[in-house]
Write a protein that holds these residues in place. Sequence first.
Motif, PDB file in Angstrom:
ATOM      1  N   ASP A 180       0.836  -1.199   0.000  1.00 23.18           N
ATOM      2  CA  ASP A 180       0.000   0.000   0.000  1.00 23.18           C
ATOM      3  C   ASP A 180       0.873   1.253   0.000  1.00 23.18           C
ATOM      4  O   ASP A 180       1.961   1.277   0.581  1.00 23.18           O
ATOM      5  CB  ASP A 180      -0.908   0.000   1.239  1.00 23.18           C
ATOM      6  CG  ASP A 180      -2.070   0.967   1.107  1.00 23.18           C
ATOM      7  OD1 ASP A 180      -3.198   0.496   0.862  1.00 23.18           O
ATOM      8  OD2 ASP A 180      -1.865   2.194   1.234  1.00 23.18           O
ATOM      9  N   ASP A 181       0.377   2.304  -0.668  1.00 20.83           N
ATOM     10  CA  ASP A 181       1.124   3.565  -0.722  1.00 20.83           C
ATOM     11  C   ASP A 181       1.267   4.208   0.655  1.00 20.83           C
ATOM     12  O   ASP A 181       2.244   4.928   0.916  1.00 20.83           O
ATOM     13  CB  ASP A 181       0.424   4.557  -1.664  1.00 20.83           C
ATOM     14  CG  ASP A 181       0.532   4.120  -3.122  1.00 20.83           C
ATOM     15  OD1 ASP A 181       1.456   3.349  -3.431  1.00 20.83           O
ATOM     16  OD2 ASP A 181      -0.310   4.547  -3.936  1.00 20.83           O
ATOM     17  N   GLU A 182       0.264   3.971   1.508  1.00 20.29           N
ATOM     18  CA  GLU A 182       0.307   4.532   2.863  1.00 20.29           C
ATOM     19  C   GLU A 182       1.133   3.606   3.763  1.00 20.29           C
ATOM     20  O   GLU A 182       0.828   2.425   3.915  1.00 20.29           O
ATOM     21  CB  GLU A 182      -1.109   4.676   3.425  1.00 20.29           C
ATOM     22  CG  GLU A 182      -1.964   5.683   2.675  1.00 20.29           C
ATOM     23  CD  GLU A 182      -1.470   7.108   2.846  1.00 20.29           C
ATOM     24  OE1 GLU A 182      -0.791   7.389   3.855  1.00 20.29           O
ATOM     25  OE2 GLU A 182      -1.769   7.934   1.972  1.00 20.29           O
ATOM     26  N   GLU A 183       2.162   4.167   4.372  1.00 22.27           N
ATOM     27  CA  GLU A 183       3.090   3.359   5.172  1.00 22.27           C
ATOM     28  C   GLU A 183       2.389   2.682   6.345  1.00 22.27           C
ATOM     29  O   GLU A 183       2.686   1.522   6.669  1.00 22.27           O
ATOM     30  CB  GLU A 183       4.233   4.241   5.679  1.00 22.27           C
ATOM     31  CG  GLU A 183       5.325   3.464   6.405  1.00 22.27           C
ATOM     32  CD  GLU A 183       6.496   4.329   6.816  1.00 22.27           C
ATOM     33  OE1 GLU A 183       7.427   3.803   7.453  1.00 22.27           O
ATOM     34  OE2 GLU A 183       6.470   5.547   6.509  1.00 22.27           O
ATOM     35  N   LEU A 184       1.453   3.384   6.990  1.00 16.30           N
ATOM     36  CA  LEU A 184       0.750   2.802   8.138  1.00 16.30           C
ATOM     37  C   LEU A 184      -0.052   1.566   7.723  1.00 16.30           C
ATOM     38  O   LEU A 184      -0.077   0.558   8.437  1.00 16.30           O
ATOM     39  CB  LEU A 184      -0.175   3.848   8.773  1.00 16.30           C
ATOM     40  CG  LEU A 184       0.504   4.971   9.553  1.00 16.30           C
ATOM     41  CD1 LEU A 184      -0.531   5.993  10.014  1.00 16.30           C
ATOM     42  CD2 LEU A 184       1.269   4.413  10.756  1.00 16.30           C
ATOM     43  N   VAL A 185      -0.709   1.660   6.567  1.00 18.80           N
ATOM     44  CA  VAL A 185      -1.481   0.529   6.056  1.00 18.80           C
ATOM     45  C   VAL A 185      -0.540  -0.617   5.701  1.00 18.80           C
ATOM     46  O   VAL A 185      -0.790  -1.777   6.041  1.00 18.80           O
ATOM     47  CB  VAL A 185      -2.312   0.941   4.825  1.00 18.80           C
ATOM     48  CG1 VAL A 185      -3.060  -0.265   4.246  1.00 18.80           C
ATOM     49  CG2 VAL A 185      -3.299   2.041   5.188  1.00 18.80           C
ATOM     50  N   SER A 186       0.528  -0.289   5.021  1.00 15.99           N
ATOM     51  CA  SER A 186       1.503  -1.300   4.605  1.00 15.99           C
ATOM     52  C   SER A 186       2.087  -2.033   5.814  1.00 15.99           C
ATOM     53  O   SER A 186       2.204  -3.260   5.816  1.00 15.99           O
ATOM     54  CB  SER A 186       2.621  -0.631   3.807  1.00 15.99           C
ATOM     55  OG  SER A 186       3.649  -1.539   3.496  1.00 15.99           O
TER      56      SER A 186
END
Length: 231
Positions: A180-186
Amino acid sequence: MVTTRSSRLPFISFSEKKNIEYFFLFSLEQVFSVLSKIQKSASFEPLPSPSFFYCYKLLQEVVLDSTQTEESQEIACQLLQTHCALGDSLLLPRLEMIKLFINLIILGGFKVRFGQGCLVDLSRAIDESATTEELMTILNGLLSSNTLLRMSCLQALSNVACDENSAIAFATRVWISRFDDEELVSNLAKELWDETDSSIGPGYAPYLIELLSFFLFSFFFFLFSFFFFLF
């Protein structure tokens, strides 16, 4: 003693109980009054599952009705969150609740924190009793463009046990979420992937291609819409 649907609602009058399913006939003041009485009845401990089921439709309509006061909506959200602990009961409309909490996250505003908290709390209570439809509803949230929703769904998935019918969807969607582009999601996806000791092989290729096609279609549709309205 057998607990009836409304035996734990002593502060609500007979006429209010009779009309609770027709809350749209209530004035804003009446809605607030009924919610306050339910809140008082549940102040020491959650209502029994049958009583909560009886009130659920009202709570759902209030939090989704933009004409209701913020105070009434906040009481309804608090009542919903309090009763997420009953999630192991099949008497609860769990699937409807999951969909409602997802909607609250998407709607934004003060409802987001309630939606996030409720979804995680409910999934924790559901634990290993999650149905395929409930699991798929949460997994579908990973395909959303809403970052907070993707985060919340990953947190919820860490609390439930996947069944055989949703195993492929779980593996492929969590695997893609790792990028995912969002680090928190990744990071959440990577943690979930490691915690569940998940893996994918060549047999997952058709499912991954299908998911990637979905993302590509969404991307090109966005570009088309952008340039269409631009020119």
